[in-house]
Design a protein around this motif. Structure first.
Motif, PDB file in Angstrom:
ATOM      1  N   UNK A  24       0.848  -1.186   0.000  1.00 24.99           N
ATOM      2  CA  UNK A  24       0.000   0.000   0.000  1.00 24.99           C
ATOM      3  C   UNK A  24       0.884   1.237   0.000  1.00 24.99           C
ATOM      4  N   UNK A  25       0.688   2.093  -0.965  1.00 28.02           N
ATOM      5  CA  UNK A  25       1.393   3.376  -0.983  1.00 28.02           C
ATOM      6  C   UNK A  25       0.590   4.335  -1.854  1.00 28.02           C
ATOM      7  N   UNK A  26       1.168   5.473  -2.122  1.00 27.98           N
ATOM      8  CA  UNK A  26       0.404   6.476  -2.860  1.00 27.98           C
ATOM      9  C   UNK A  26       0.092   6.018  -4.286  1.00 27.98           C
ATOM     10  N   UNK A  27       0.966   5.217  -4.859  1.00 28.45           N
ATOM     11  CA  UNK A  27       0.726   4.722  -6.217  1.00 28.45           C
ATOM     12  C   UNK A  27      -0.435   3.725  -6.253  1.00 28.45           C
ATOM     13  N   UNK A  28      -0.585   2.973  -5.175  1.00 31.48           N
ATOM     14  CA  UNK A  28      -1.525   1.836  -5.187  1.00 31.48           C
ATOM     15  C   UNK A  28      -2.758   2.054  -4.320  1.00 31.48           C
ATOM     16  N   UNK A  29      -2.843   3.170  -3.628  1.00 30.33           N
ATOM     17  CA  UNK A  29      -3.892   3.307  -2.607  1.00 30.33           C
ATOM     18  C   UNK A  29      -5.299   3.129  -3.176  1.00 30.33           C
ATOM     19  N   UNK A  30      -5.479   3.465  -4.441  1.00 31.50           N
ATOM     20  CA  UNK A  30      -6.816   3.302  -5.036  1.00 31.50           C
ATOM     21  C   UNK A  30      -7.152   1.844  -5.316  1.00 31.50           C
ATOM     22  N   UNK A  31      -6.199   0.950  -5.105  1.00 29.61           N
ATOM     23  CA  UNK A  31      -6.461  -0.476  -5.276  1.00 29.61           C
ATOM     24  C   UNK A  31      -6.741  -1.166  -3.940  1.00 29.61           C
ATOM     25  N   UNK A  32      -6.953  -0.366  -2.917  1.00 32.93           N
ATOM     26  CA  UNK A  32      -7.299  -0.904  -1.603  1.00 32.93           C
ATOM     27  C   UNK A  32      -8.554  -0.199  -1.096  1.00 32.93           C
ATOM     28  N   UNK A  33      -9.245  -0.845  -0.156  1.00 36.46           N
ATOM     29  CA  UNK A  33     -10.475  -0.245   0.346  1.00 36.46           C
ATOM     30  C   UNK A  33     -10.183   0.915   1.289  1.00 36.46           C
ATOM     31  N   UNK A  34     -11.160   1.765   1.384  1.00 34.39           N
ATOM     32  CA  UNK A  34     -11.162   2.809   2.399  1.00 34.39           C
ATOM     33  C   UNK A  34     -11.750   2.176   3.665  1.00 34.39           C
ATOM     34  N   UNK A  35     -10.932   2.071   4.702  1.00 38.10           N
ATOM     35  CA  UNK A  35     -11.385   1.390   5.918  1.00 38.10           C
ATOM     36  C   UNK A  35     -12.515   2.138   6.604  1.00 38.10           C
ATOM     37  N   UNK A  36     -12.499   3.451   6.490  1.00 34.23           N
ATOM     38  CA  UNK A  36     -13.558   4.220   7.158  1.00 34.23           C
ATOM     39  C   UNK A  36     -14.915   3.929   6.528  1.00 34.23           C
ATOM     40  N   UNK A  37     -14.927   3.664   5.239  1.00 32.31           N
ATOM     41  CA  UNK A  37     -16.183   3.396   4.525  1.00 32.31           C
ATOM     42  C   UNK A  37     -16.566   1.922   4.632  1.00 32.31           C
ATOM     43  N   UNK A  38     -15.597   1.069   4.863  1.00 38.83           N
ATOM     44  CA  UNK A  38     -15.828  -0.384   4.867  1.00 38.83           C
ATOM     45  C   UNK A  38     -15.399  -1.000   6.202  1.00 38.83           C
ATOM     46  N   UNK A  39     -16.163  -0.713   7.252  1.00 41.17           N
ATOM     47  CA  UNK A  39     -15.730  -1.172   8.577  1.00 41.17           C
ATOM     48  C   UNK A  39     -15.957  -2.667   8.793  1.00 41.17           C
ATOM     49  N   UNK A  40     -15.169  -3.227   9.671  1.00 42.67           N
ATOM     50  CA  UNK A  40     -15.436  -4.550  10.215  1.00 42.67           C
ATOM     51  C   UNK A  40     -15.101  -4.459  11.692  1.00 42.67           C
ATOM     52  N   UNK A  41     -15.412  -5.511  12.405  1.00 48.50           N
ATOM     53  CA  UNK A  41     -15.267  -5.462  13.857  1.00 48.50           C
ATOM     54  C   UNK A  41     -14.263  -6.510  14.301  1.00 48.50           C
ATOM     55  N   UNK A  42     -13.309  -6.106  15.085  1.00 52.19           N
ATOM     56  CA  UNK A  42     -12.427  -7.065  15.743  1.00 52.19           C
ATOM     57  C   UNK A  42     -13.021  -7.404  17.100  1.00 52.19           C
ATOM     58  N   UNK A  43     -13.218  -8.683  17.358  1.00 53.63           N
ATOM     59  CA  UNK A  43     -13.735  -9.095  18.664  1.00 53.63           C
ATOM     60  C   UNK A  43     -12.738  -8.678  19.742  1.00 53.63           C
ATOM     61  N   UNK A  44     -13.193  -8.577  20.993  1.00 47.35           N
ATOM     62  CA  UNK A  44     -12.260  -8.209  22.069  1.00 47.35           C
ATOM     63  C   UNK A  44     -11.020  -9.100  22.063  1.00 47.35           C
ATOM     64  N   UNK A  45      -9.871  -8.483  22.118  1.00 46.62           N
ATOM     65  CA  UNK A  45      -8.621  -9.233  22.132  1.00 46.62           C
ATOM     66  C   UNK A  45      -8.080  -9.576  20.759  1.00 46.62           C
ATOM     67  N   UNK A  46      -8.811  -9.238  19.695  1.00 45.39           N
ATOM     68  CA  UNK A  46      -8.368  -9.546  18.332  1.00 45.39           C
ATOM     69  C   UNK A  46      -7.816  -8.297  17.661  1.00 45.39           C
ATOM     70  N   UNK A  47      -6.690  -8.469  16.977  1.00 48.28           N
ATOM     71  CA  UNK A  47      -6.156  -7.386  16.132  1.00 48.28           C
ATOM     72  C   UNK A  47      -5.931  -7.991  14.751  1.00 48.28           C
ATOM     73  N   UNK A  48      -6.996  -8.165  14.016  1.00 44.65           N
ATOM     74  CA  UNK A  48      -6.888  -8.796  12.697  1.00 44.65           C
ATOM     75  C   UNK A  48      -6.831  -7.699  11.639  1.00 44.65           C
ATOM     76  N   UNK A  49      -5.768  -7.714  10.856  1.00 46.29           N
ATOM     77  CA  UNK A  49      -5.627  -6.717   9.781  1.00 46.29           C
ATOM     78  C   UNK A  49      -6.185  -7.342   8.500  1.00 46.29           C
ATOM     79  N   UNK A  50      -7.341  -6.876   8.106  1.00 42.80           N
ATOM     80  CA  UNK A  50      -8.033  -7.457   6.953  1.00 42.80           C
ATOM     81  C   UNK A  50      -7.780  -6.555   5.738  1.00 42.80           C
ATOM     82  N   UNK A  51      -6.892  -7.020   4.887  1.00 41.45           N
ATOM     83  CA  UNK A  51      -6.524  -6.234   3.695  1.00 41.45           C
ATOM     84  C   UNK A  51      -7.475  -6.575   2.558  1.00 41.45           C
ATOM     85  N   UNK A  52      -8.058  -5.558   1.982  1.00 42.03           N
ATOM     86  CA  UNK A  52      -9.100  -5.786   0.979  1.00 42.03           C
ATOM     87  C   UNK A  52      -8.935  -4.878  -0.222  1.00 42.03           C
TER      88      UNK A  52
END
Lengths: 212, 564
Positions: free
Chosen positions: B80-108
């Protein structure tokens, strides 16, 4: 609105100056990005001149232009305003010795230009910008040596600024394609070439940029 | 006229969706492919592909302030960088929930082509050490297939997508139908030889990558130009993506209908026939709801999104989610436990440099827990990927100095170093699971996905073993190890999330059968990573593609037999 050494730029003026700069140094289509420098992060005239000169001392003119000449000062201003390289991290000010001013934003992050301005003046025992070239370089060299003392791993605000100067320079057209080589379409991979003195590195060796 | 709008609906246009569309249309079926994201045309749609850093507002590094606000997860992806950012989701627009104790980085990547545009292109066969792993140690459910079931489909996929690699004759990493390999650089070649001399069973080899070393002119694909900017999109079509490869093939048949901006919200199920009947979606461009019917549905939305859709497709007949009579839908999700096992300085090669940006690293395949159980607190495998490189200008950030000497010093290629990143098998666990959030909605008002995930003692033991062995190998090869880690990156860090609708022999304990077909609905196929019953330690995409082609052939066979 005033601060030591000159009034703060407002955004419109800053954009205008940036557009002029773009014309002079050939930064393409860059003017619009300056609209993203909030008023609170716009530098004073003095700070803008200072960071340009600091960049030029770090990467001076040799066979190719120096960093200040190619607009790296303004890149650093933009980068600091947007927190590149973690410069909005509130923890950065912790590296500043007790008793030395650490001007901060409301979010706790360091105002790097304010800090550097004060730091250079302190080291110069007065107006750093008014000293001769040797004195200016000496003050900066001392700051650099201090920042990298020991094993060089401890965080220091100067390292962040110097890092952004390097980014600004080696991602500029001069730094990336004249000082170093820029090879957008290599077309092949040579796995073992001689590396005689004078070989220029490739600025867009992305693996080296990421892991080097 | 048919009572159905289409013969098949394919949900998703990424790595497996493209394969499903290609195989089904080439078999004569009329197919609708739905993509939730925007259109990106091959070649003309790759807006930043050829830009230089100085042509980018933030020099390619990107706007960290923007990323902190809207791309908090995606920005942690190395690609992910400035060249490629449009090929990744906007996390603010596409939320998901990490259960308590989870830090899952979901790249989309929500766009035509999905993550086929941004993937790492590493393409490895799995072996029977992998398909037999669950049965061997009793964790998870046994795969209903073995290597021999998949091998011909690996052949087919490799042949079409183009995988460059070197045959090594290793049972744990079967050879494939390779294009000529990319070259090891001088340091990697020497390291390979030194490791082999000391550990004959360990083999450092070039990454097997879906980048062409020989053009496929008949498909309009040129050979790789060694730019290594793949995630920007490649107008040469030199790496496998939907756009470069499967989509043109499917479109060539004249039987593909493609719709973008189509977020599928439900798969319809008819309890009378025990079949799915079609899908409903939101057209995000017009903010309208649409629907279509088909004889069969292929879910290729990406592992977690396919499961998400099945959970959201609960009905009166299937109140726990579509095809979830077993109750295991959403469970046993996995991602490789990965970490930076070692970085070493590699002195002695100062007289050498390279030219070109080779778009792959090296791999050291698994050597633990094969015929003998020799793991140290773990029963499966780990492998390494990485490579040798020369430092570039960024090394100046770590070095004291200012002025002309400093500048001149940065002009030359820097010291050689070697990096090894471990990927360890992830044990399938019922507690690692996906559920629907009770509190958060996604961008379209549907319950967001909630992820509960943690690595366990096995993965941590494997990475500790991997760290020690990486240091041993690089030291033996003449390196000076300067750092190494044994703690896993957050889940999702390998970007190999899989499982959630696992394959199995028993409908009571699995969601899919041996042909990736739902036990509970005979015309529903799930052929992305959701179907995986174990993780192996190899990159999984090639296996997803092979299983997709295999499932498509089976579906066509059943259709022709009148069974659908």
């Amino acid at each position: 609105m005033s601060s030591e050494g000159g009034r703060a730029w407002n955004r419109r003026e800053f954009m205008g100056a940036a557009a002029l700069l773009a014309m002079v140094v050939g930064v393409p289509a860059g003017a619009s990005i300056w609209s993203k420098v909030e008023d609170g992060d716009a530098p004073t005239d003095r700070q803008r001149a200072m960071i340009r000169e600091v960049a030029q001392i770090v990467i001076p003119k040799t066979g190719t232009p120096g960093a200040g000449e190619v607009g790296t000062g303004d890149f650093v201003i933009l980068a600091l305003a947007h927190g590149l390289d973690g410069t909005r991290d509130p923890g950065a000010a912790a590296a500043i010795p007790a008793g030395v001013p650490a001007p901060r934003r409301p979010d706790g992050s360091l105002r790097y230009l304010d800090w550097l301005e004060g730091e250079l003046d302190r080291r110069a025992k007065g107006n750093w910008a008014g000293k001769d070239a040797a004195a200016k370089t000496a003050a900066l060299a001392a700051l650099d040596a201090e920042a990298y003392a020991g094993d060089g791993r401890a965080p220091h605000p100067w390292k962040a600024i110097k890092g952004l100067i390097l980014t600004g320079y080696y991602t500029s057209e001069v730094g990336g394609s004249q000082e170093l080589r820029y090879e957008p379409v290599p077309g092949r991979f040579d796995p073992a070439l001689p590396n005689p003195p004078g070989t220029r590195a490739i600025s867009n060796d992305w693996t080296a940029v990421d892991f080097g | 006229m048919s009572e159905f709008d289409f013969d098949a609906i394919v949900v998703g246009s990424g790595i497996t969706g493209g394969w499903a569309a290609k195989e089904l249309t080439e078999a004569g079926l009329k197919v609708l492919m739905l993509e939730r994201g925007r259109m990106i045309e091959h070649q003309t749609g790759y807006g930043n592909e050829t830009k230089a850093p100085w042509e980018m507002p933030f020099r390619g590094v990107g706007d960290a302030d923007l990323y902190a606000r809207e791309y908090q997860v995606q920005v942690r992806n190395r690609h992910f960088n400035e060249f490629t950012q449009d090929h990744f989701v906007n996390d603010a627009v596409n939320p998901y929930v990490n259960a308590p104790g989870t830090d899952f980085t979901w790249y989309r990547s929500y766009q035509l082509g999905g993550r086929s545009l941004t993937w790492g292109r590493q393409s490895y066969r799995w072996s029977d050490y992998d398909f037999g792993a669950n049965k061997r140690d009793g964790q998870g459910t046994d795969w209903p297939i073995r290597y021999a079931d998949v091998a011909p489909w690996y052949d087919k996929v490799e042949d079409f997508i183009g995988v460059s690699g070197a045959a090594e004759g290793l049972p744990q990493l079967p050879d494939g139908k390779f294009q000529p390999p990319m070259a090891l650089n001088v340091v990697e070649q020497a390291t390979r030889e030194k490791i082999m001399a000391r550990w004959p069973e360990r083999r450092l080899t070039i990454g097997r990558t879906a980048n062409l070393t020989v053009a496929k002119d008949e498909e309009g694909r040129a050979a790789c130009q060694n730019r290594s900017i793949c995630a920007r999109g490649c107008s040469y079509g030199a790496y496998f993506s939907t756009q470069s490869s499967t989509l043109p093939a499917a479109q060539k048949t004249g039987r593909l209908t493609l719709m973008t901006d189509a977020v599928v919200e439900k798969v319809d199920y008819d309890p009378r026939t025990r079949r799915v009947t079609g899908v409903r979606w939101i057209d995000t461009a017009t903010k309208t709801r649409k629907a279509a019917t088909a004889r069969m549905v292929f879910l290729n939305a990406g592992s977690f999104n396919s499961v998400h859709l099945m959970l959201n497709s609960a009905s009166e007949a299937m109140p726990r989610g579509l095809a979830n009579s077993s109750g295991v839908l959403g469970t046993h999700i996995m991602d490789h436990a990965s970490t930076l096992s070692a970085i070493a300085l590699m002195p002695g090669y100062e007289g050498y440099t390279t030219f070109g940006n080779r778009p792959t690293g090296v791999v050291i395949p698994r050597f633990r827990n094969m015929d003998a159980l020799d793991g140290k607190g773990h029963s499966r495998g780990f492998s390494y990927q990485g490579g040798a490189l020369q430092s570039g200008w960024t090394r100046g950030k770590r070095e004291a100095g200012i002025g002309a000497d400093y500048k001149n010093g940065l002009q030359a290629p820097g010291p050689w170093r070697m990096v090894l990143v471990a990927f360890a098998d992830c044990v399938p666990r019922a507690t690692n699971r996906l559920t629907l959030s009770r509190t958060k909605a996604d961008a379209n008002g549907l319950p967001a996905l909630e992820i509960a995930f943690a690595f366990g003692a096995e993965e941590k033991a494997a990475l500790a073993d991997a760290k020690a062995e990486a240091a041993a190998m690089l030291t033996h090869a003449g390196g000076q190890v300067i750092m190494g880690l044994d703690t896993p990156n957050p889940g999702g860090g390998a970007i190999h999330e899989m499982g959630g609708a696992r394959m199995g022999l028993d409908p009571k304990t699995s969601v899919l059968d041996r042909f990736s077909r739902a036990h509970d609905a005979g015309n529903l196929f799930v052929t992305d990573g959701a179907q995986m019953s174990s993780s192996a330690c190899q990159n999984p995409s090639l296996t997803y593609m092979a299983l997709t082609a295999r499932a498509a052939a089976h579906a066509v066979e059943r259709l022709k037999a009148g069974a659908l």
